[in-house]
Scaffold this motif. Structure first.
Motif, PDB file in Angstrom:
ATOM      1  N   CYS A  20       3.618  14.018 -14.125  1.00 10.55           N
ATOM      2  CA  CYS A  20       2.252  14.201 -14.603  1.00 10.55           C
ATOM      3  C   CYS A  20       1.630  12.837 -14.878  1.00 10.55           C
ATOM      4  N   ALA A  21       0.318  12.834 -14.958  1.00 12.13           N
ATOM      5  CA  ALA A  21      -0.422  11.603 -15.231  1.00 12.13           C
ATOM      6  C   ALA A  21      -1.697  11.972 -15.968  1.00 12.13           C
ATOM      7  N   ALA A  22      -2.195  11.018 -16.750  1.00 10.82           N
ATOM      8  CA  ALA A  22      -3.400  11.283 -17.532  1.00 10.82           C
ATOM      9  C   ALA A  22      -4.193  10.004 -17.741  1.00 10.82           C
ATOM     10  N   LEU A  23      -5.483  10.182 -17.971  1.00 15.71           N
ATOM     11  CA  LEU A  23      -6.359   9.102 -18.392  1.00 15.71           C
ATOM     12  C   LEU A  23      -6.756   9.416 -19.821  1.00 15.71           C
ATOM     13  N   VAL A  24      -6.541   8.445 -20.713  1.00 14.45           N
ATOM     14  CA  VAL A  24      -6.704   8.679 -22.148  1.00 14.45           C
ATOM     15  C   VAL A  24      -7.636   7.635 -22.761  1.00 14.45           C
ATOM     16  N   LEU A  32      -8.885  12.538 -21.222  1.00 10.19           N
ATOM     17  CA  LEU A  32     -10.101  12.604 -20.414  1.00 10.19           C
ATOM     18  C   LEU A  32      -9.888  13.329 -19.095  1.00 10.19           C
ATOM     19  N   GLU A  33      -8.712  13.156 -18.515  1.00  8.47           N
ATOM     20  CA  GLU A  33      -8.386  13.773 -17.231  1.00  8.47           C
ATOM     21  C   GLU A  33      -6.878  13.845 -17.123  1.00  8.47           C
ATOM     22  N   SER A  34      -6.360  14.878 -16.462  1.00  4.92           N
ATOM     23  CA  SER A  34      -4.914  14.980 -16.292  1.00  4.92           C
ATOM     24  C   SER A  34      -4.559  15.774 -15.048  1.00  4.92           C
ATOM     25  N   VAL A  35      -3.359  15.529 -14.541  1.00  6.88           N
ATOM     26  CA  VAL A  35      -2.786  16.275 -13.423  1.00  6.88           C
ATOM     27  C   VAL A  35      -1.297  16.436 -13.690  1.00  6.88           C
ATOM     28  N   GLY A  36      -0.695  17.442 -13.065  1.00  9.23           N
ATOM     29  CA  GLY A  36       0.738  17.652 -13.185  1.00  9.23           C
ATOM     30  C   GLY A  36       1.102  18.563 -14.336  1.00  9.23           C
ATOM     31  N   SER A  37       2.404  18.680 -14.543  1.00  4.71           N
ATOM     32  CA  SER A  37       2.907  19.585 -15.577  1.00  4.71           C
ATOM     33  C   SER A  37       4.222  19.052 -16.128  1.00  4.71           C
ATOM     34  N   GLY A  38       4.760  19.778 -17.081  1.00  2.00           N
ATOM     35  CA  GLY A  38       6.041  19.397 -17.652  1.00  2.00           C
ATOM     36  C   GLY A  38       5.962  19.038 -19.112  1.00  2.00           C
ATOM     37  N   ALA A  45      -1.145  12.513 -25.117  1.00  2.00           N
ATOM     38  CA  ALA A  45      -2.245  11.546 -25.171  1.00  2.00           C
ATOM     39  C   ALA A  45      -2.456  11.055 -26.602  1.00  2.00           C
ATOM     40  N   ALA A  46      -2.489  11.976 -27.533  1.00  2.00           N
ATOM     41  CA  ALA A  46      -2.688  11.604 -28.943  1.00  2.00           C
ATOM     42  C   ALA A  46      -1.525  10.745 -29.445  1.00  2.00           C
ATOM     43  N   GLY A  47      -0.304  11.136 -29.141  1.00  2.00           N
ATOM     44  CA  GLY A  47       0.863  10.389 -29.591  1.00  2.00           C
ATOM     45  C   GLY A  47       0.956   9.001 -28.989  1.00  2.00           C
ATOM     46  N   ASN A  48       0.667   8.882 -27.695  1.00  2.00           N
ATOM     47  CA  ASN A  48       0.748   7.578 -27.044  1.00  2.00           C
ATOM     48  C   ASN A  48      -0.418   6.675 -27.404  1.00  2.00           C
ATOM     49  N   THR A  49      -1.499   7.270 -27.875  1.00  2.00           N
ATOM     50  CA  THR A  49      -2.587   6.468 -28.435  1.00  2.00           C
ATOM     51  C   THR A  49      -2.061   5.665 -29.625  1.00  2.00           C
ATOM     52  N   GLU A  50      -1.220   6.290 -30.427  1.00  2.00           N
ATOM     53  CA  GLU A  50      -0.638   5.598 -31.584  1.00  2.00           C
ATOM     54  C   GLU A  50       0.287   4.469 -31.144  1.00  2.00           C
ATOM     55  N   VAL A  51       0.990   4.650 -30.029  1.00  2.00           N
ATOM     56  CA  VAL A  51       1.857   3.595 -29.494  1.00  2.00           C
ATOM     57  C   VAL A  51       1.007   2.384 -29.106  1.00  2.00           C
ATOM     58  N   VAL A  52      -0.077   2.622 -28.380  1.00  2.00           N
ATOM     59  CA  VAL A  52      -0.954   1.528 -27.948  1.00  2.00           C
ATOM     60  C   VAL A  52      -1.575   0.829 -29.157  1.00  2.00           C
ATOM     61  N   ARG A  53      -2.077   1.610 -30.094  1.00  2.00           N
ATOM     62  CA  ARG A  53      -2.688   1.018 -31.293  1.00  2.00           C
ATOM     63  C   ARG A  53      -1.683   0.178 -32.078  1.00  2.00           C
ATOM     64  N   ALA A  54      -0.458   0.678 -32.220  1.00  2.00           N
ATOM     65  CA  ALA A  54       0.567  -0.055 -32.969  1.00  2.00           C
ATOM     66  C   ALA A  54       0.891  -1.382 -32.289  1.00  2.00           C
ATOM     67  N   GLU A  86      -7.835  -2.201 -17.185  1.00  2.00           N
ATOM     68  CA  GLU A  86      -8.387  -3.539 -17.393  1.00  2.00           C
ATOM     69  C   GLU A  86      -9.915  -3.558 -17.414  1.00  2.00           C
ATOM     70  N   LYS A  87     -10.542  -2.819 -16.499  1.00  2.00           N
ATOM     71  CA  LYS A  87     -11.996  -2.856 -16.377  1.00  2.00           C
ATOM     72  C   LYS A  87     -12.723  -1.987 -17.402  1.00  2.00           C
ATOM     73  N   HIS A  88     -11.979  -1.197 -18.148  1.00  2.00           N
ATOM     74  CA  HIS A  88     -12.602  -0.255 -19.085  1.00  2.00           C
ATOM     75  C   HIS A  88     -11.855  -0.266 -20.412  1.00  2.00           C
ATOM     76  N   ASP A  89     -12.257  -1.173 -21.286  1.00  2.00           N
ATOM     77  CA  ASP A  89     -11.631  -1.311 -22.589  1.00  2.00           C
ATOM     78  C   ASP A  89     -11.643   0.033 -23.319  1.00  2.00           C
ATOM     79  N   GLY A  90     -10.511   0.401 -23.862  1.00  2.00           N
ATOM     80  CA  GLY A  90     -10.406   1.639 -24.616  1.00  2.00           C
ATOM     81  C   GLY A  90      -9.754   2.774 -23.844  1.00  2.00           C
ATOM     82  N   LEU A  91      -9.438   2.562 -22.574  1.00  2.00           N
ATOM     83  CA  LEU A  91      -8.798   3.607 -21.772  1.00  2.00           C
ATOM     84  C   LEU A  91      -7.411   3.155 -21.327  1.00  2.00           C
TER      85      LEU A  91
END
Length: 120
Positions: A20-24, A32-38, A45-54, A86-91
């Motif tokens: 699976c893959a997603a844009l967050v 914002l967008e996702s494909v795949g399953s599992g 997305a919410a959990g990995n947002t915390e990883v990036v912020r940390a 890179e071209k879109h800060d925050g994603l």
């Protein structure tokens, strides 16, 4: 030619072992967008947002220069790749692969190539 977010994610799913893959949006934690399953990609997305912020907070605290290119999380049965757009800060792109079938080097390269062609 620039790709839409959905096209980008669909291209990533062509990689052997892709699950699976997603844009967050890491400012809000919204998927914002996702494909795949599992897995529950909204929760991921919410959990990995915390990883990036940390990581960003730690870099700032340490006075480190530069930006995050990608974050790799290796699990027993999966690879998780987090790559800020890179071209879109925050994603960021969140990409999950089956470890027994995926080639990690090729997957990272695919994310880099796809990210550079994205128009959001």
């Amino acid at each position: 030619m620039a790709m839409t977010p959905k096209e980008l994610l669909n291209q990533l799913m062509q990689t052997e072992g892709a699950m699976c893959a997603a844009l967050v949006d890491y400012n809000s934690g919204m998927l914002l967008e996702s494909v795949g399953s599992g897995m529950d990609l909204e929760l991921a997305a919410a959990g990995n947002t915390e990883v990036v912020r940390a990581k960003m907070k730690t870099m700032k605290s340490l006075g480190m220069q530069g930006t995050i290119e990608d974050i790799l999380i290796t699990l027993t049965h999966q690879y998780h790749i987090i790559r800020p757009v890179e071209k879109h800060d925050g994603l960021f792109i969140y990409y999950v692969l089956d470890r027994s079938r995926a080639n990690l080097a090729m997957a990272r390269r695919k994310v880099l190539e796809a990210e550079s062609q994205t128009a959001i």
